[in-house]
Design a protein around this motif. Structure first.
Motif, PDB file in Angstrom:
ATOM      1  N   GLY A   1     -28.485  61.087 -53.777  1.00 20.34           N
ATOM      2  CA  GLY A   1     -27.812  61.054 -54.912  1.00 20.34           C
ATOM      3  C   GLY A   1     -28.282  60.394 -56.056  1.00 20.34           C
ATOM      4  N   PRO A   2     -27.675  60.195 -57.239  1.00 21.11           N
ATOM      5  CA  PRO A   2     -28.377  59.609 -58.346  1.00 21.11           C
ATOM      6  C   PRO A   2     -28.386  58.213 -58.105  1.00 21.11           C
ATOM      7  CG  PRO A   2     -26.135  60.405 -58.840  1.00 21.11           C
ATOM      8  CD  PRO A   2     -26.377  60.793 -57.370  1.00 21.11           C
ATOM      9  N   PHE A   3     -27.561  57.659 -57.047  1.00 20.08           N
ATOM     10  CA  PHE A   3     -27.530  56.167 -56.927  1.00 20.08           C
ATOM     11  C   PHE A   3     -28.139  55.993 -55.394  1.00 20.08           C
ATOM     12  CE2 PHE A   3     -24.298  56.897 -59.523  1.00 20.08           C
ATOM     13  CZ  PHE A   3     -24.397  56.182 -60.643  1.00 20.08           C
ATOM     14  N   SER A   4     -27.939  54.814 -54.705  1.00 22.81           N
ATOM     15  CA  SER A   4     -28.382  54.577 -53.448  1.00 22.81           C
ATOM     16  C   SER A   4     -27.998  55.715 -52.255  1.00 22.81           C
ATOM     17  CB  SER A   4     -28.095  53.139 -52.952  1.00 22.81           C
ATOM     18  OG  SER A   4     -26.531  53.154 -52.656  1.00 22.81           O
ATOM     19  N   ARG A   5     -28.859  56.042 -51.507  1.00 24.34           N
ATOM     20  CA  ARG A   5     -28.171  56.851 -50.336  1.00 24.34           C
ATOM     21  C   ARG A   5     -27.049  56.171 -49.710  1.00 24.34           C
ATOM     22  NH1 ARG A   5     -31.862  57.811 -46.036  1.00 24.34           N
ATOM     23  NH2 ARG A   5     -31.386  59.676 -46.091  1.00 24.34           N
ATOM     24  N   MET A   6     -26.888  55.097 -49.515  1.00 23.24           N
ATOM     25  CA  MET A   6     -25.731  54.414 -48.829  1.00 23.24           C
ATOM     26  C   MET A   6     -24.540  54.833 -49.630  1.00 23.24           C
ATOM     27  SD  MET A   6     -24.177  53.130 -46.425  1.00 23.24           S
ATOM     28  CE  MET A   6     -25.218  52.582 -45.130  1.00 23.24           C
TER      29      MET A   6
ATOM     30  N   LEU B   1     -27.211  43.954 -49.137  1.00 22.61           N
ATOM     31  CA  LEU B   1     -26.480  42.947 -50.073  1.00 22.61           C
ATOM     32  C   LEU B   1     -27.664  42.242 -50.874  1.00 22.61           C
ATOM     33  CD1 LEU B   1     -24.209  40.206 -48.859  1.00 22.61           C
ATOM     34  CD2 LEU B   1     -26.396  39.401 -50.229  1.00 22.61           C
ATOM     35  N   LEU B   2     -29.087  42.069 -50.646  1.00 21.95           N
ATOM     36  CA  LEU B   2     -30.113  41.666 -51.263  1.00 21.95           C
ATOM     37  C   LEU B   2     -30.262  42.592 -52.453  1.00 21.95           C
ATOM     38  CD1 LEU B   2     -32.578  40.189 -48.600  1.00 21.95           C
ATOM     39  CD2 LEU B   2     -30.806  38.792 -50.046  1.00 21.95           C
ATOM     40  N   LEU B   3     -30.191  43.792 -52.221  1.00 25.64           N
ATOM     41  CA  LEU B   3     -30.571  44.808 -53.271  1.00 25.64           C
ATOM     42  C   LEU B   3     -29.489  45.109 -54.052  1.00 25.64           C
ATOM     43  CD1 LEU B   3     -32.598  47.505 -50.975  1.00 25.64           C
ATOM     44  CD2 LEU B   3     -33.630  46.063 -52.816  1.00 25.64           C
ATOM     45  N   TYR B   4     -28.376  45.214 -53.720  1.00 22.27           N
ATOM     46  CA  TYR B   4     -27.063  45.521 -54.639  1.00 22.27           C
ATOM     47  C   TYR B   4     -26.214  44.505 -54.745  1.00 22.27           C
ATOM     48  CZ  TYR B   4     -29.530  49.980 -53.793  1.00 22.27           C
ATOM     49  OH  TYR B   4     -30.586  51.153 -53.983  1.00 22.27           O
ATOM     50  N   ASP B   5     -26.339  43.339 -54.072  1.00 21.43           N
ATOM     51  CA  ASP B   5     -25.406  42.231 -54.312  1.00 21.43           C
ATOM     52  C   ASP B   5     -24.101  42.528 -53.470  1.00 21.43           C
ATOM     53  OD1 ASP B   5     -24.796  39.593 -55.745  1.00 21.43           O
ATOM     54  OD2 ASP B   5     -23.089  40.855 -56.720  1.00 21.43           O
TER      55      ASP B   5
ATOM     56  N   THR C   1     -26.790  45.751 -37.698  1.00 20.16           N
ATOM     57  CA  THR C   1     -26.848  44.042 -37.334  1.00 20.16           C
ATOM     58  C   THR C   1     -26.775  43.462 -38.718  1.00 20.16           C
ATOM     59  OG1 THR C   1     -29.125  43.896 -37.689  1.00 20.16           O
ATOM     60  CG2 THR C   1     -28.347  44.414 -35.299  1.00 20.16           C
ATOM     61  N   TRP C   2     -26.177  42.248 -38.795  1.00 15.18           N
ATOM     62  CA  TRP C   2     -25.927  41.482 -40.040  1.00 15.18           C
ATOM     63  C   TRP C   2     -27.340  41.461 -40.682  1.00 15.18           C
ATOM     64  CZ3 TRP C   2     -23.476  41.213 -43.834  1.00 15.18           C
ATOM     65  CH2 TRP C   2     -23.547  40.307 -44.935  1.00 15.18           C
ATOM     66  N   ASN C   3     -28.578  41.146 -40.050  1.00 15.31           N
ATOM     67  CA  ASN C   3     -30.073  40.902 -40.960  1.00 15.31           C
ATOM     68  C   ASN C   3     -30.243  42.205 -41.320  1.00 15.31           C
ATOM     69  OD1 ASN C   3     -30.091  38.412 -40.072  1.00 15.31           O
ATOM     70  ND2 ASN C   3     -31.318  38.751 -37.941  1.00 15.31           N
ATOM     71  N   GLU C   4     -29.929  43.288 -40.717  1.00 20.54           N
ATOM     72  CA  GLU C   4     -30.221  44.843 -41.528  1.00 20.54           C
ATOM     73  C   GLU C   4     -29.259  44.928 -42.650  1.00 20.54           C
ATOM     74  OE1 GLU C   4     -31.881  46.997 -37.499  1.00 20.54           O
ATOM     75  OE2 GLU C   4     -29.925  47.024 -37.866  1.00 20.54           O
ATOM     76  N   ALA C   5     -28.313  44.681 -42.378  1.00 19.38           N
ATOM     77  CA  ALA C   5     -27.073  45.062 -43.468  1.00 19.38           C
ATOM     78  C   ALA C   5     -27.205  43.963 -44.441  1.00 19.38           C
ATOM     79  CB  ALA C   5     -25.693  45.166 -43.137  1.00 19.38           C
ATOM     80  N   GLY C   6     -27.632  43.010 -44.172  1.00 23.13           N
ATOM     81  CA  GLY C   6     -27.905  41.954 -45.252  1.00 23.13           C
ATOM     82  C   GLY C   6     -28.916  42.382 -46.326  1.00 23.13           C
ATOM     83  N   ASN C   7     -29.862  43.359 -45.947  1.00 21.22           N
ATOM     84  CA  ASN C   7     -30.840  43.797 -46.783  1.00 21.22           C
ATOM     85  C   ASN C   7     -30.419  44.578 -48.089  1.00 21.22           C
ATOM     86  OD1 ASN C   7     -33.045  42.746 -45.447  1.00 21.22           O
ATOM     87  ND2 ASN C   7     -33.049  44.429 -43.966  1.00 21.22           N
TER      88      ASN C   7
END
Length: 370
Positions: free
Chosen positions: A106-111, A149-153, A141-147
């Motif tokens: 959509g117009p924002f992130s896929r997530m 967070l880095l992109l969208y705070d 995993t947190w390492n993956e989900a943390g990405n």
């Protein structure tokens, strides 16, 4: 002593049997209760006019409703009103837009888009046509989900957490890592960025985790309210007064539900003020012979309808089917199922013990029941 226990045997068996049946019922439940409830008999003129706006948008604004995210907002708005006529059509459309890994764009992130679409499926008591396992494998995993967070705070990590809960009916395995991260520095609980504060707290709500600095959050939110009852978000450069007011109204509504009796008078006074402002922001326009209602300066889906309904429904301006604590979704998370599965074998053991005819050990015979 044995005679007294023997006399108690039947009542105990009855209680254990009832508890066992209750546990079996909880374990057997396969889907949350239907979220939509039809409120036509309680419809106020305002609700009828807002529903007219939504129908007009669906009929005449196909371009604006032809992406999954906006259509999901439309579904949420309809569910608040308890009105829905084209459920199958909407589900078929969302199914048709599902991508190869199971997500939506959509117009924002896929997530973010996927989270809103999964919310729509939940409200419609439906499931996506295809598995989302491939999509969520990038966040397990947190390492993956943390990405993300880095992109969208931290502001927008609720996208991932809510999407995970909506799909799996369980919490992501790394959810405590998220809470540890945001609780390492609690300045967000009292800082000037209430958009961030309310969005981080969404994850606390769905996880039923205690709000950190609860009283400070309440104090800050009260201080941020304008004298006319709304909350101003002009510093953000997006949204509308209705949108930003809905964030704070939802927060106070969540606190009333999750912390009953805690500073209730202050919060209700704030919501009453917001109710007055919300009513003053309501407008109507005549479209195709029908009076169509909206909140704010212009008719739009998110800033005038969806968030306006959040304000109106949670302040009591209208009766609406809104629960921002998502209690029915939380009820579907298998926390209580796990407890039930533990209790069932215990129940069986107690029944077997009570059915035995053997005399109780002598050291029990001299015990007194107080």
């Amino acid at each position: 002593m044995y005679d007294r226990v023997r006399k108690m045997k039947k009542p105990i068996l009855v209680v254990v049997f009832i508890l066992s049946i209750t546990c079996i019922t909880v374990v057997a439940r396969s889907y949350p209760p239907h979220y939509l409830s039809y409120l036509a008999s309680e419809d106020s003129q305002m609700k009828i006019e807002i529903n007219n706006s939504l129908d007009y948008m669906m009929k005449n604004s196909q371009n604006s409703l032809s992406n999954p995210m906006l259509l999901s907002l439309w579904v949420m708005s309809k569910s608040f009103l308890g009105r829905f006529d084209n459920r199958t059509e909407v589900i078929n459309y969302l199914d048709s837009k599902q991508e190869s890994d199971g997500a939506w764009s959509g117009p924002f992130s896929r997530m973010f888009t996927t989270q809103r679409v999964l919310t729509a499926y939940y409200l419609l008591n439906a499931t996506p046509a295809h598995s989302l396992e491939e999509f969520f494998s990038n966040y397990d995993t947190w390492n993956e989900a943390g990405n993300y967070l880095l992109l969208y705070d931290t502001t927008n990590m609720y996208h991932v957490i809510f999407a995970w809960v909506l799909y799996y009916w369980d919490y992501p395995p790394w959810i405590n890592d998220f809470f540890n991260t945001v609780e390492a520095d609690l300045s967000w609980t009292t800082g000037s960025d209430f958009h961030k504060r309310t969005h981080i707290l969404y994850s606390y709500v769905i996880a039923r985790r205690a709000f950190p600095n609860l009283d400070a959050i309440i104090d800050t939110t009260l201080a941020e309210q304008e004298s006319d009852g709304h909350w101003d978000g002009s510093q953000y450069g997006f949204g509308s007064p209705v949108y930003f007011t809905s964030l704070q109204v939802s927060l106070f509504s969540e606190i009333l539900s999750l912390y009953p009796g805690h500073r209730t008078a202050e919060i209700h006074a704030s919501l009453d003020s917001a109710k007055t402002w919300t009513n003053s922001s309501y407008h109507t326009t005549l479209l195709e012979g029908k009076l169509c209602g909206y909140f704010g300066d212009a008719l739009s889906l998110e800033n005038a309808i969806f968030t306006g309904l959040l304000c109106a429904g949670q302040t009591g301006l209208i009766s609406a089917n809104i629960d921002m604590t998502f209690q029915s979704l939380v009820d579907a998370i298998p926390e209580f199922t796990s407890i039930s599965l533990i209790f069932l074998p215990m129940s069986v053991s107690v029944i077997v013990l009570l059915l035995k005819k053997k005399k109780l050990p002598r050291d029990w015979e001299e015990d007194e029941i107080v």
